[in-house]
Write an enzyme that holds these catalytic residues in place. Structure first.
Site, PDB file in Angstrom:
ATOM      1  N   GLU A  91       0.813  -1.211   0.000  1.00 23.04           N
ATOM      2  CA  GLU A  91       0.000   0.000   0.000  1.00 23.04           C
ATOM      3  C   GLU A  91       0.850   1.267   0.000  1.00 23.04           C
ATOM      4  O   GLU A  91       1.943   1.289   0.542  1.00 23.04           O
ATOM      5  CB  GLU A  91      -0.913  -0.005   1.232  1.00 23.04           C
ATOM      6  CG  GLU A  91      -1.985  -1.069   1.113  1.00 23.04           C
ATOM      7  CD  GLU A  91      -2.847  -1.212   2.355  1.00 23.04           C
ATOM      8  OE1 GLU A  91      -4.058  -1.392   2.191  1.00 23.04           O
ATOM      9  OE2 GLU A  91      -2.320  -1.161   3.468  1.00 23.04           O
ATOM     10  N   CYS A 104       3.273   8.360   1.481  1.00 24.48           N
ATOM     11  CA  CYS A 104       3.819   7.331   2.369  1.00 24.48           C
ATOM     12  C   CYS A 104       4.008   6.062   1.535  1.00 24.48           C
ATOM     13  O   CYS A 104       3.060   5.569   0.933  1.00 24.48           O
ATOM     14  CB  CYS A 104       2.828   7.115   3.511  1.00 24.48           C
ATOM     15  SG  CYS A 104       3.314   5.828   4.653  1.00 24.48           S
ATOM     16  N   CYS A 111       6.940  -7.490   6.669  1.00 27.17           N
ATOM     17  CA  CYS A 111       8.100  -6.995   7.405  1.00 27.17           C
ATOM     18  C   CYS A 111       8.548  -8.086   8.354  1.00 27.17           C
ATOM     19  O   CYS A 111       7.729  -8.765   8.963  1.00 27.17           O
ATOM     20  CB  CYS A 111       7.747  -5.730   8.190  1.00 27.17           C
ATOM     21  SG  CYS A 111       9.157  -5.055   9.094  1.00 27.17           S
ATOM     22  N   CYS A 115       7.021  -6.042  14.953  1.00 29.52           N
ATOM     23  CA  CYS A 115       6.662  -5.235  16.123  1.00 29.52           C
ATOM     24  C   CYS A 115       5.262  -5.616  16.606  1.00 29.52           C
ATOM     25  O   CYS A 115       4.370  -5.889  15.805  1.00 29.52           O
ATOM     26  CB  CYS A 115       6.718  -3.750  15.781  1.00 29.52           C
ATOM     27  SG  CYS A 115       8.373  -3.223  15.296  1.00 29.52           S
ATOM     28  N   CYS A 118       2.085  -3.533  15.268  1.00 29.78           N
ATOM     29  CA  CYS A 118       2.039  -3.146  13.848  1.00 29.78           C
ATOM     30  C   CYS A 118       1.369  -4.238  13.030  1.00 29.78           C
ATOM     31  O   CYS A 118       1.765  -5.401  13.101  1.00 29.78           O
ATOM     32  CB  CYS A 118       3.459  -2.905  13.348  1.00 29.78           C
ATOM     33  SG  CYS A 118       3.556  -2.638  11.565  1.00 29.78           S
ATOM     34  N   SER A 198      12.131   6.054   7.744  1.00 35.25           N
ATOM     35  CA  SER A 198      11.738   5.686   9.105  1.00 35.25           C
ATOM     36  C   SER A 198      12.236   4.272   9.376  1.00 35.25           C
ATOM     37  O   SER A 198      12.017   3.367   8.578  1.00 35.25           O
ATOM     38  CB  SER A 198      10.217   5.742   9.219  1.00 35.25           C
ATOM     39  OG  SER A 198       9.790   5.309  10.498  1.00 35.25           O
ATOM     40  N   SER A 220      11.893   4.760  15.124  1.00 30.01           N
ATOM     41  CA  SER A 220      10.725   4.293  15.879  1.00 30.01           C
ATOM     42  C   SER A 220      11.195   3.766  17.225  1.00 30.01           C
ATOM     43  O   SER A 220      11.726   2.671  17.312  1.00 30.01           O
ATOM     44  CB  SER A 220      10.028   3.190  15.081  1.00 30.01           C
ATOM     45  OG  SER A 220       9.540   3.739  13.878  1.00 30.01           O
ATOM     46  N   LEU A 221      11.012   4.576  18.245  1.00 30.57           N
ATOM     47  CA  LEU A 221      11.591   4.252  19.551  1.00 30.57           C
ATOM     48  C   LEU A 221      10.606   3.470  20.430  1.00 30.57           C
ATOM     49  O   LEU A 221      10.910   2.382  20.890  1.00 30.57           O
ATOM     50  CB  LEU A 221      12.042   5.551  20.230  1.00 30.57           C
ATOM     51  CG  LEU A 221      13.011   5.425  21.386  1.00 30.57           C
ATOM     52  CD1 LEU A 221      14.274   4.678  21.003  1.00 30.57           C
ATOM     53  CD2 LEU A 221      13.375   6.809  21.918  1.00 30.57           C
ATOM     54  N   CYS A 345      -1.223   5.120  10.158  1.00 26.92           N
ATOM     55  CA  CYS A 345       0.025   4.400  10.450  1.00 26.92           C
ATOM     56  C   CYS A 345      -0.250   3.036  11.032  1.00 26.92           C
ATOM     57  O   CYS A 345      -1.059   2.892  11.937  1.00 26.92           O
ATOM     58  CB  CYS A 345       0.822   5.113  11.528  1.00 26.92           C
ATOM     59  SG  CYS A 345       1.295   6.720  11.116  1.00 26.92           S
TER      60      CYS A 345
HETATM   61  N1  SAH Z   1       9.495  -0.092   9.526  1.00 27.68           N
HETATM   62  C1  SAH Z   1       9.656   1.308   9.698  1.00 27.68           C
HETATM   63  C2  SAH Z   1       8.730   2.133   8.847  1.00 27.68           C
HETATM   64  C3  SAH Z   1       7.314   1.664   8.694  1.00 27.68           C
HETATM   65  S1  SAH Z   1       6.276   1.790  10.110  1.00 27.68           S
HETATM   66  C4  SAH Z   1       9.529   1.693  11.155  1.00 27.68           C
HETATM   67  O1  SAH Z   1       9.122   0.851  11.956  1.00 27.68           O
HETATM   68  O2  SAH Z   1       9.886   2.807  11.472  1.00 27.68           O
HETATM   69  C5  SAH Z   1       5.977   3.539  10.211  1.00 27.68           C
HETATM   70  C6  SAH Z   1       5.597   4.016  11.613  1.00 27.68           C
HETATM   71  O3  SAH Z   1       4.295   3.539  11.973  1.00 27.68           O
HETATM   72  C7  SAH Z   1       6.552   3.511  12.671  1.00 27.68           C
HETATM   73  O4  SAH Z   1       6.916   4.521  13.562  1.00 27.68           O
HETATM   74  C8  SAH Z   1       5.717   2.473  13.360  1.00 27.68           C
HETATM   75  O5  SAH Z   1       6.178   2.250  14.644  1.00 27.68           O
HETATM   76  C9  SAH Z   1       4.345   3.074  13.306  1.00 27.68           C
HETATM   77  N2  SAH Z   1       3.282   2.117  13.565  1.00 27.68           N
HETATM   78  C10 SAH Z   1       3.295   0.806  13.288  1.00 27.68           C
HETATM   79  N3  SAH Z   1       2.127   0.237  13.673  1.00 27.68           N
HETATM   80  C11 SAH Z   1       1.374   1.220  14.193  1.00 27.68           C
HETATM   81  C12 SAH Z   1       0.049   1.270  14.731  1.00 27.68           C
HETATM   82  N4  SAH Z   1      -0.712   0.188  14.793  1.00 27.68           N
HETATM   83  N5  SAH Z   1      -0.412   2.443  15.161  1.00 27.68           N
HETATM   84  C13 SAH Z   1       0.353   3.554  15.065  1.00 27.68           C
HETATM   85  N6  SAH Z   1       1.597   3.584  14.558  1.00 27.68           N
HETATM   86  C14 SAH Z   1       2.105   2.424  14.127  1.00 27.68           C
HETATM   87 FE1  SF4 Z   2       8.152  -3.575  10.508  1.00 29.77          FE
HETATM   88 FE2  SF4 Z   2       8.031  -0.966  11.097  1.00 29.77          FE
HETATM   89 FE3  SF4 Z   2       5.876  -2.550  11.416  1.00 29.77          FE
HETATM   90 FE4  SF4 Z   2       7.964  -2.806  13.049  1.00 29.77          FE
HETATM   91  S1  SF4 Z   2       6.627  -1.015  12.842  1.00 29.77           S
HETATM   92  S2  SF4 Z   2       6.846  -4.472  12.066  1.00 29.77           S
HETATM   93  S3  SF4 Z   2       9.653  -2.398  11.659  1.00 29.77           S
HETATM   94  S4  SF4 Z   2       6.863  -2.039   9.500  1.00 29.77           S
END
Ligand code: SAH
Ligand code: SF4
Length: 381
Positions: A91, A104, A111, A115, A118, A198, A220-221, A345
């Site tokens: 997407e 975006c 991935c 996480c 996510c 990111s 992404s901390l 996001c």
């Molecule tokens: N893999 C990279 C970039 C893609 S995710 C990364 O992790 O940075 C882009 C952003 O969306 C990241 O900061 C991620 O932590 C955030 N994100 C992922 N899942 C989310 C969710 N369910 N709600 C809000 N932000 C989310």
């Molecule tokens: Fe991958 Fe970013 Fe999602 Fe973590 S937040 S699973 S690194 S896409």
């Protein structure tokens, strides 16, 4: 199989043209046709000599991603789903604002980082996108939007964020040519400050990016200490917070902006308490005695059913932001856009044929669940 010219940055296209016995300025002309005008038919490229056009017809193509669907939100956000073969789809999301247009972009089908919060992570990993598939998202969106919004040929997309599906720094070789095409004056001419990678924290690749193509960096901390971050972002076990912050400080020497953006997804009861905020402020300000020059972006968690997690209440987010701001860290709360079309996001799910048994890994991580989940968590204020 002919070469897909979307795979090349200008250097790559020049090398390809050289193989065809063509001079570099021909590559530049061709690159401008493709990226500035959105052309795909060589016959259209009237200032290229006919023999060259014929050579291109036989050896090359300009092939975007097949579009599966398009959804437009009430707030103007547009989400596209593209077919990348073998049952995978990725997407892209366009987010219009008064002073900018942000796209975006996805970097992988799925991935592998996995996480907790996510939905892409929950789907597992299928494969890396090629450079052409990354660039192709911008190529399609920019030229579609010029027509859709009737801009008379004016540019629409001013900012790109690599925040769609995938971990861009785990697809480094394909990422860099795509970034170069975005920045190239003969391509999209985007400013380095307006292209953001990111990452969940692939430390060695942060260093390489600083050398190869320093663009704006978002990290992404999501947690102020390793014990919690290990559970939310499994990559933390490999590259713990102290190493990640060291890499951020090294990156700042080359970065086009003088700060790193830290993203922090607000999860009810998990990482959003006042003590987390204080610990985070302390960490970011005192790391190795000098801290990290940064801005903090709090992201309201976008729930999806399988996550078992809940969005932090707004008051808690505000209280968290206040502690950080009072400590002197510039803190913003991300507006949620495209909620009605699941384009926010972390909601980008596409369709992924998992090859990593992520479901099993995530089941193992479920020890982090801190709260029972109320029945309806999918839409919250
Ligand atoms: N893999 C990279 C970039 C893609 S995710 C990364 O992790 O940075 C882009 C952003 O969306 C990241 O900061 C991620 O932590 C955030 N994100 C992922 N899942 C989310 C969710 N369910 N709600 C809000 N932000 C989310
Ligand atoms: Fe991958 Fe970013 Fe999602 Fe973590 S937040 S699973 S690194 S896409």
């Amino acid at each position: 199989m002919t070469a897909n010219l979307l795979d090349f940055d200008l250097e790559g296209l020049a090398a390809f043209c050289a193989e065809l016995g063509e001079k570099r300025f021909r590559a530049t002309q061709l690159f401008r046709w493709i990226h500035q005008k959105g052309a795909r038919d060589f016959g259209q490229m009237t200032d290229l000599a006919k023999p060259l056009r014929q050579k291109l017809e036989g050896n090359a193509r300009v092939e975007g991603l097949p579009l599966i669907s398009q959804h437009e939100s009430a707030d103007g956000t547009i989400k596209w789903l593209f077919d990348v073969g073998d049952g995978n789809a990725v997407e892209s999301v366009f987010i219009p604002e008064a002073d900018r247009g942000t796209l975006c972009i996805s970097s992988q089908a799925g991935c592998a980082v996995g996480c907790r919060f996510c939905s892409t992570g929950h789907q597992g990993f299928s494969r890396n996108l090629t450079s052409g598939e990354i660039t192709g998202q911008l190529w399609f969106a920019e030229h579609f939007l010029r027509q859709h919004l009737k801009t008379g040929g004016d540019r629409v997309i001013s900012n790109v964020v690599m925040m769609g599906m995938g971990e861009p720094l785990q697809n480094y070789a394909a990422l860099v040519p795509a970034l170069k095409t975005m920045l190239d004056d003969h391509g999209y001419g985007l400013s380095r400050r307006r292209v953001t990678v990111s990452t969940s924290g692939v430390v060695p690749m942060i260093d390489r990016l600083s050398e190869d193509c320093p663009v704006a960096l978002a990290v992404s901390l999501h947690a102020p200490n390793d014990a919690l971050r290990d559970k939310l972002v499994p990559l933390n076990r490999k590259y713990p917070i102290a190493e990640l912050l060291d890499a951020c400080n090294r990156y700042l020497v080359h970065a086009p902006r003088d700060f790193i953006t830290f993203e922090y997804c607000m999860l009810d009861g998990v990482n959003d308490l006042p003590e987390h905020a204080r610990e985070l402020a302390h960490l970011l300000q005192t790391h190795r005695g000098q801290g990290v020059s940064c801005k903090l972006n709090l992201i309201p968690f976008n729930p999806f059913p399988a996550s078992g997690l809940v969005r932090s209440p707004q008051q808690r987010v505000q209280a968290f932001a206040k502690i950080l701001s009072d400590a002197g860290i510039v803190t913003t709360v991300r507006k949620t856009r495209g909620d009605d079309i699941d384009a926010a996001c972390g909601q980008l799910a596409g369709d992924v044929q998992d090859r990593t048994r992520v479901d099993r890994r995530i089941a193992q991580q479920r020890t982090v669940m801190l709260k029972p989940v109320p029945a309806d968590t999918t839409k919250e204020a």
